[in-house]
Design a protein around this motif. Structure first.
Motif, PDB file in Angstrom:
ATOM      1  N   PRO A  70       0.804  -1.227   0.000  1.00  0.00           N
ATOM      2  CA  PRO A  70       0.000   0.000   0.000  1.00  0.00           C
ATOM      3  C   PRO A  70       0.838   1.279   0.000  1.00  0.00           C
ATOM      4  CG  PRO A  70      -0.011  -0.993   2.177  1.00  0.00           C
ATOM      5  CD  PRO A  70       0.670  -1.965   1.264  1.00  0.00           C
ATOM      6  N   HIS A  71       2.158   1.144   0.112  1.00  0.00           N
ATOM      7  CA  HIS A  71       3.011   2.326   0.065  1.00  0.00           C
ATOM      8  C   HIS A  71       3.165   2.827  -1.370  1.00  0.00           C
ATOM      9  CE1 HIS A  71       7.334   4.089   0.661  1.00  0.00           C
ATOM     10  NE2 HIS A  71       6.423   5.056   0.606  1.00  0.00           N
ATOM     11  N   ARG A  72       3.858   2.040  -2.211  1.00  0.00           N
ATOM     12  CA  ARG A  72       4.090   2.456  -3.583  1.00  0.00           C
ATOM     13  C   ARG A  72       3.733   1.363  -4.582  1.00  0.00           C
ATOM     14  NH1 ARG A  72       8.578   5.957  -3.784  1.00  0.00           N
ATOM     15  NH2 ARG A  72       8.515   5.754  -6.047  1.00  0.00           N
ATOM     16  N   GLY A  73       3.056   0.309  -4.126  1.00  0.00           N
ATOM     17  CA  GLY A  73       2.576  -0.716  -5.048  1.00  0.00           C
ATOM     18  C   GLY A  73       3.574  -1.789  -5.427  1.00  0.00           C
ATOM     19  N   ALA A  74       4.696  -1.882  -4.720  1.00  0.00           N
ATOM     20  CA  ALA A  74       5.683  -2.922  -5.034  1.00  0.00           C
ATOM     21  C   ALA A  74       5.135  -4.301  -4.664  1.00  0.00           C
ATOM     22  CB  ALA A  74       6.992  -2.650  -4.312  1.00  0.00           C
ATOM     23  N   ASP A  75       5.781  -5.326  -5.183  1.00  0.00           N
ATOM     24  CA  ASP A  75       5.285  -6.705  -5.089  1.00  0.00           C
ATOM     25  C   ASP A  75       5.688  -7.350  -3.764  1.00  0.00           C
ATOM     26  OD1 ASP A  75       4.517  -9.319  -5.473  1.00  0.00           O
ATOM     27  OD2 ASP A  75       5.512  -9.551  -7.410  1.00  0.00           O
ATOM     28  N   LEU A  76       4.707  -7.592  -2.895  1.00  0.00           N
ATOM     29  CA  LEU A  76       4.987  -8.195  -1.597  1.00  0.00           C
ATOM     30  C   LEU A  76       5.383  -9.665  -1.706  1.00  0.00           C
ATOM     31  CD1 LEU A  76       2.227  -6.683   0.725  1.00  0.00           C
ATOM     32  CD2 LEU A  76       4.687  -6.224   0.769  1.00  0.00           C
ATOM     33  N   ALA A  89      10.314  -5.381   0.236  1.00  0.00           N
ATOM     34  CA  ALA A  89      11.740  -5.191  -0.067  1.00  0.00           C
ATOM     35  C   ALA A  89      12.058  -3.797  -0.610  1.00  0.00           C
ATOM     36  CB  ALA A  89      12.193  -6.249  -1.073  1.00  0.00           C
ATOM     37  N   PHE A  90      11.019  -2.986  -0.895  1.00  0.00           N
ATOM     38  CA  PHE A  90      11.242  -1.657  -1.471  1.00  0.00           C
ATOM     39  C   PHE A  90      11.641  -0.652  -0.385  1.00  0.00           C
ATOM     40  CE2 PHE A  90       9.080   1.537  -4.651  1.00  0.00           C
ATOM     41  CZ  PHE A  90      10.314   2.104  -4.898  1.00  0.00           C
ATOM     42  N   HIS A  91      10.807  -0.483   0.641  1.00  0.00           N
ATOM     43  CA  HIS A  91      11.084   0.488   1.697  1.00  0.00           C
ATOM     44  C   HIS A  91      10.995  -0.105   3.103  1.00  0.00           C
ATOM     45  CE1 HIS A  91       9.901   3.134  -1.696  1.00  0.00           C
ATOM     46  NE2 HIS A  91      10.838   3.941  -1.195  1.00  0.00           N
ATOM     47  N   GLY A  92      10.779  -1.430   3.183  1.00  0.00           N
ATOM     48  CA  GLY A  92      10.817  -2.065   4.497  1.00  0.00           C
ATOM     49  C   GLY A  92       9.532  -2.027   5.290  1.00  0.00           C
ATOM     50  N   TRP A  93       8.429  -1.596   4.690  1.00  0.00           N
ATOM     51  CA  TRP A  93       7.172  -1.620   5.435  1.00  0.00           C
ATOM     52  C   TRP A  93       6.825  -3.072   5.769  1.00  0.00           C
ATOM     53  CZ3 TRP A  93       2.962   2.444   3.880  1.00  0.00           C
ATOM     54  CH2 TRP A  93       3.531   3.724   3.892  1.00  0.00           C
ATOM     55  N   LEU A  94       6.347  -3.284   7.001  1.00  0.00           N
ATOM     56  CA  LEU A  94       6.127  -4.635   7.528  1.00  0.00           C
ATOM     57  C   LEU A  94       4.645  -4.827   7.850  1.00  0.00           C
ATOM     58  CD1 LEU A  94       7.457  -7.289   8.655  1.00  0.00           C
ATOM     59  CD2 LEU A  94       7.587  -6.105  10.866  1.00  0.00           C
ATOM     60  N   PHE A  95       4.099  -5.975   7.423  1.00  0.00           N
ATOM     61  CA  PHE A  95       2.676  -6.272   7.631  1.00  0.00           C
ATOM     62  C   PHE A  95       2.524  -7.661   8.240  1.00  0.00           C
ATOM     63  CE2 PHE A  95       3.221  -3.494   4.025  1.00  0.00           C
ATOM     64  CZ  PHE A  95       2.372  -2.438   4.318  1.00  0.00           C
TER      65      PHE A  95
END
Length: 444
Positions: A70-76, A89-95
């Protein structure tokens, strides 16, 4: 005759489509458990045109999230499993598995951004080696207490395979008892004692009559269709002699599964699950009523045909399904090998990515398909009107559902007027009485 509009109404399952709205009211298989084995238990999943990431966190908990961060749409699906969840892996947001944002590490101290972020997350359960997900609205239905879900893990085996066609035509091959006499015809009968793990290669229950012989020599079946609380029951009768009738009982579990006999000791519960409008996976749970399943043998048999990681068939449209003219003349009706999944795959993929039902001409043996399409259309219309549909059930209803009976046997007293239903009910009970796990449930 079905119009193009009616065909789309039944087959297309993307978000917002009528059939898609219906199928989203049910649990859907999205993976088999072994796909999450290994050092990195993460798998991308596509279901009805939507994209997700399935994972098992460090504590063993399953999660299914929308695949785009949900940050920039990168592939989780390329994320890292750490600190209680999956990290982009893009900015380190953790879910975590519930979609809660645990960390947004690049934000300044005191930032409240993380508390305002929620990733789409969906209920996931694991049953008998299959991982099911619910991507619809509201509470999911309860699981019926069918054999495949209540048998011990030692007595079940799960597998899957990809078909390159629409889910409905893939399902309809299992609602068509007549095709087995041709599509799955073998010109010679093998030793039935060597048939473990193979469909249509063993002997019928209550006899030493090879099923291959029954299908080959008695190709004019009487098909009976009956509505049930779970969907439909099909009883197929082939008169072998004045004293013998071959009885095969198969079931359609609404909306997209069937339960059929594999052998005298095993049944197959199989779902056809849309990846998108033109691809689907079949998921199967094999359930043994006798001893534990030889999972290694079953898996090795199937990996001779299917390639990992996507469970694609080695025999497919790009190599003409392994078609061999000499084999077709001397061994099998199709010339496409001995695995009936290949036969089915050719039959349904050859109809096109989405079968054009405006061009078909149904016969009397298609009565099960006709009945199912009516049931499907009725349920789609009910969903559009906010009404109840089959098998969206509560826990008390689910607990009352058992079986369903699935028999392939020879009734030796047909000449004395014994009804087929009397035979298959008795055969089903006898199999359960002799089964360690099923016998324990007879008094439940």
């Amino acid at each position: 005759m079905i119009s193009a509009e009616q065909n789309d109404f039944m087959t297309r399952v993307g978000a917002g489509t009528p059939a898609g709205q219906l199928l989203r009211r049910y649990w859907q298989p999205v993976a088999i458990s072994e796909e999450l084995q290994g050092p990195r238990p993460v798998r991308p999943v596509q279901l009805m045109g939507q994209h997700f990431v399935l994972f098992r966190d460090e504590a063993g908990k399953l999660g299914l999230l929308d695949r785009d961060c949900p940050h920039r749409g990168a592939d989780l699906a390329f994320g890292r499993l750490e600190n209680g969840g999956i990290r982009c892996a893009f900015h380190g947001w953790l879910f975590d598995a519930e979609g809660k944002c645990l960390e947004t590490p690049a934000e300044p101290p005191g930032s409240k951004l993380c508390s305002r972020i929620r990733q789409g997350a969906y209920p996931v359960v694991e049953k008998s080696g299959v991982i099911f997900a619910y991507i619809g609205e509201g509470e999911p239905p309860a699981f019926p207490e069918f054999d495949c879900f209540v048998a011990p893990g030692t007595h079940t085996f799960a597998f899957k395979g990809l078909f390159e066609c629409n889910w409905l035509q893939a399902l309809e091959v299992g609602i068509d008892p007549a095709h087995a006499s041709y599509l799955h015809r073998f010109f010679e009968d093998e030793d039935t004692s060597e048939s473990y793990g193979k469909q249509f290669r063993g002997a019928s229950a209550d006899s030493d009559l090879p099923i291959t012989k029954v299908l080959r020599e008695f190709d004019l079946p009487e098909i009976q269709v009956a509505g049930t609380d779970y969907g439909m029951r099909l009883t197929t009768l082939r008169k072998v002699s004045d004293e013998q009738t071959h009885v095969r009982v198969t079931n359609v579990v609404f909306p997209q599964a069937f339960v059929i006999p594999m052998s005298s000791e095993m049944t197959i519960s199989q779902w056809h699950v849309p990846v998108d409008d033109t691809h689907c996976y079949w998921y199967a749970i094999f359930t043994s009523f006798t001893g534990p399943v030889d999972k290694q043998q079953m898996r090795e048999q199937r990996l001779q045909l299917y390639e990992l990681p996507d469970y694609t068939s080695r025999r497919n449209k790009r190599n003409d399904y392994g078609y061999d003219v000499q084999e077709q003349l001397t061994q099998t009706y199709t010339g496409m090998g001995e695995d009936i999944n290949v036969h089915d795959q050719w039959a349904v993929e050859s109809q096109g990515p989405i079968q054009d039902r405006t061009r078909e001409h149904l016969g009397s043996t298609d009565k099960g398909i006709v009945a199912f399409r009516r049931l499907l259309v009725k349920a789609i219309e009910a969903t559009q009107q906010g009404q109840a549909v089959p098998m969206v059930i509560a826990a008390d209803q689910a607990a009352a559902m058992t079986g369903p009976p699935s028999i392939d046997g020879v009734n030796e007293t047909a000449g004395q007027g014994t009804e087929a239903e009397t035979y298959w009910r008795a055969a089903d009970r006898e199999r359960r009485v002799k089964s360690s796990w099923a016998a324990a449930r007879l008094g439940a």
